[in-house]
Design a protein around this motif. Structure first.
Motif, mmCIF file in Angstrom:
data_model
loop_
_atom_site.group_PDB
_atom_site.id
_atom_site.type_symbol
_atom_site.label_atom_id
_atom_site.label_comp_id
_atom_site.label_asym_id
_atom_site.label_seq_id
_atom_site.Cartn_x
_atom_site.Cartn_y
_atom_site.Cartn_z
ATOM 1 N N VAL A 88 0.853 -1.180 0.000
ATOM 2 C CA VAL A 88 0.000 0.000 0.000
ATOM 3 C C VAL A 88 0.892 1.234 0.000
ATOM 4 N N SER A 89 0.647 2.158 -0.898
ATOM 5 C CA SER A 89 1.484 3.357 -0.989
ATOM 6 C C SER A 89 1.366 4.186 0.290
ATOM 7 N N MET A 90 2.485 4.792 0.689
ATOM 8 C CA MET A 90 2.483 5.707 1.813
ATOM 9 C C MET A 90 1.636 6.920 1.475
ATOM 10 N N THR A 91 0.882 7.396 2.451
ATOM 11 C CA THR A 91 0.056 8.587 2.274
ATOM 12 C C THR A 91 0.417 9.603 3.354
ATOM 13 N N THR A 92 -0.207 10.732 3.312
ATOM 14 C CA THR A 92 0.008 11.763 4.317
ATOM 15 C C THR A 92 -1.329 12.411 4.666
ATOM 16 N N PRO A 93 -1.552 12.842 5.891
ATOM 17 C CA PRO A 93 -0.616 12.851 7.023
ATOM 18 C C PRO A 93 -0.670 11.554 7.828
ATOM 19 N N VAL A 94 0.295 11.416 8.759
ATOM 20 C CA VAL A 94 0.155 10.448 9.848
ATOM 21 C C VAL A 94 -0.632 11.174 10.926
ATOM 22 N N LEU A 95 -1.790 10.634 11.274
ATOM 23 C CA LEU A 95 -2.709 11.318 12.183
ATOM 24 C C LEU A 95 -2.775 10.581 13.513
ATOM 25 N N THR A 96 -2.516 11.292 14.603
ATOM 26 C CA THR A 96 -2.625 10.711 15.937
ATOM 27 C C THR A 96 -3.762 11.393 16.674
ATOM 28 N N ALA A 184 -10.563 14.262 21.627
ATOM 29 C CA ALA A 184 -10.438 15.662 22.012
ATOM 30 C C ALA A 184 -9.833 16.463 20.859
ATOM 31 N N TYR A 185 -8.753 15.946 20.284
ATOM 32 C CA TYR A 185 -8.126 16.571 19.128
ATOM 33 C C TYR A 185 -7.168 15.574 18.494
ATOM 34 N N SER A 186 -6.690 15.912 17.313
ATOM 35 C CA SER A 186 -5.741 15.053 16.601
ATOM 36 C C SER A 186 -4.569 15.894 16.131
ATOM 37 N N ILE A 187 -3.416 15.244 15.991
ATOM 38 C CA ILE A 187 -2.221 15.888 15.461
ATOM 39 C C ILE A 187 -1.872 15.230 14.135
ATOM 40 N N ALA A 188 -1.833 16.041 13.078
ATOM 41 C CA ALA A 188 -1.480 15.554 11.750
ATOM 42 C C ALA A 188 -0.032 15.938 11.454
ATOM 43 N N GLN A 189 0.790 14.943 11.086
ATOM 44 C CA GLN A 189 2.194 15.178 10.759
ATOM 45 C C GLN A 189 2.413 14.821 9.289
ATOM 46 N N TYR A 190 3.002 15.760 8.542
ATOM 47 C CA TYR A 190 3.114 15.609 7.098
ATOM 48 C C TYR A 190 4.513 15.236 6.616
ATOM 49 N N ASN A 191 5.486 15.196 7.495
ATOM 50 C CA ASN A 191 6.861 14.944 7.062
ATOM 51 C C ASN A 191 7.447 13.726 7.758
ATOM 52 N N SER A 192 8.449 13.146 7.126
ATOM 53 C CA SER A 192 9.155 12.033 7.740
ATOM 54 C C SER A 192 9.970 12.540 8.937
ATOM 55 N N PRO A 193 10.303 11.654 9.884
ATOM 56 C CA PRO A 193 11.112 12.089 11.040
ATOM 57 C C PRO A 193 12.528 12.488 10.668
ATOM 58 N N PHE A 194 12.916 12.262 9.400
ATOM 59 C CA PHE A 194 14.271 12.575 8.969
ATOM 60 C C PHE A 194 14.353 13.934 8.285
ATOM 61 N N LYS A 195 13.237 14.648 8.222
ATOM 62 C CA LYS A 195 13.250 16.012 7.691
ATOM 63 C C LYS A 195 13.288 16.983 8.862
ATOM 64 N N PHE A 196 14.230 17.905 8.848
ATOM 65 C CA PHE A 196 14.441 18.788 9.984
ATOM 66 C C PHE A 196 14.062 20.250 9.704
ATOM 67 N N VAL A 197 13.941 20.615 8.435
ATOM 68 C CA VAL A 197 13.636 22.003 8.072
ATOM 69 C C VAL A 197 12.329 22.019 7.279
ATOM 70 N N GLY A 198 11.507 23.045 7.532
ATOM 71 C CA GLY A 198 10.275 23.197 6.770
ATOM 72 C C GLY A 198 9.210 22.177 7.091
ATOM 73 N N ARG A 199 9.181 21.718 8.316
ATOM 74 C CA ARG A 199 8.194 20.722 8.717
ATOM 75 C C ARG A 199 6.802 21.351 8.848
ATOM 76 N N VAL A 200 5.778 20.548 8.557
ATOM 77 C CA VAL A 200 4.394 21.007 8.653
ATOM 78 C C VAL A 200 3.600 20.043 9.526
ATOM 79 N N ASN A 201 2.948 20.588 10.533
ATOM 80 C CA ASN A 201 2.051 19.823 11.398
ATOM 81 C C ASN A 201 0.747 20.595 11.524
ATOM 82 N N GLU A 202 -0.306 19.885 11.960
ATOM 83 C CA GLU A 202 -1.601 20.535 12.162
ATOM 84 C C GLU A 202 -2.299 19.952 13.378
ATOM 85 N N VAL A 203 -3.059 20.799 14.066
ATOM 86 C CA VAL A 203 -4.012 20.340 15.080
ATOM 87 C C VAL A 203 -5.365 20.259 14.400
#
Length: 223
Positions: A88-96, A184-203
């Motif tokens: 299955v292809s990787m998708t985005t975001p990883v949602l917690t 209560a809420y979710s955290i969406a992460q759009y980048n791999s843990p190996f990217k350090f600049v220009g990261r995007v997250n969302e509540v």
């Protein structure tokens, strides 16, 4: 002075994830489609249509640990640990998604989720039982979203969620937070843990409204 020995299987897993995520970062990943129906300087409200996600429930105090544990199981699933042996292809975001106070001593329960590609929306491959995963079908609904940069950590996600709550309380979306999802809420992460600049997250916070009412009354843009 002794050297710490890292097991070969752990190194193999690390570099496998590194290669896959670097490739994924270089091309556009599939994401759930949405329409922006309300936008302000510090948040927006989106309308998401029906979607299916694969979900890993995790009982853990730490958001960071829960996300790692859940994603590890989901990663095995998309790499073929399912009854069809399908990749299955990787998708985005990883949602917690976070349910505060759900566990002993007021600890949290978490649901780590991956959106399934359109190819598998109608019939998701069944995960191997030992992974303890299940499909999660979403009905069409509205989500209030606040973006933030850097890494999503135990020490900043609550603050970001509180900022979104304050913004909503001052808007026409006050008192419209939905409790139907149970989160209560979710955290969406759009980048791999190996990217350090220009990261995007969302509540993400579910809010009241459907396609036929407030949720689409002030269309701004479509994605």
């Amino acid at each position: 002075m002794g050297c710490q020995i890292i097991s070969i299987p752990l190194l193999i897993l690390f570099f496998t994830v590194l290669i896959i995520t670097e490739k994924a970062e270089s091309k556009a990943l599939e994401s759930p489609q949405y329409t922006i129906v309300h936008s302000e300087s510090d948040f927006e409200v989106r309308f998401y249509r029906e979607t299916v996600w694969m979900t890993a429930p995790v009982n853990e105090i730490s958001f960071e640990k829960a996300t790692k544990i859940g994603f590890h199981r989901l990663f095995q699933y998309i790499e073929g640990a399912n009854l069809n042996s399908s990749r299955v292809s990787m998708t985005t975001p990883v949602l917690t998604s976070i349910v505060p106070g759900a566990g002993p001593l007021h600890s949290s329960a978490y649901f780590v989720k991956l959106y399934l590609p359109v190819k598998f929306q109608a019939s998701p491959p069944l995960p191997l039982p030992e992974l303890n995963l299940q499909p999660d079908s979403w009905t069409s609904h509205c989500i209030a979203v606040r973006k933030f940069s850097g890494f999503a950590r135990d020490n900043n996600i609550v603050k970001e969620a509180e900022k979104l709550a304050v913004s909503l309380s001052r808007s026409r979306w006050a008192n419209s937070t939905s409790t139907q999802s149970g989160y209560a809420y979710s955290i969406a992460q759009y980048n791999s843990p190996f990217k350090f600049v220009g990261r995007v997250n969302e509540v993400w916070v579910d809010v009241g409204g459907s396609e036929g009412d407030d949720c689409k009354s002030s269309l701004v843009a479509a994605y």
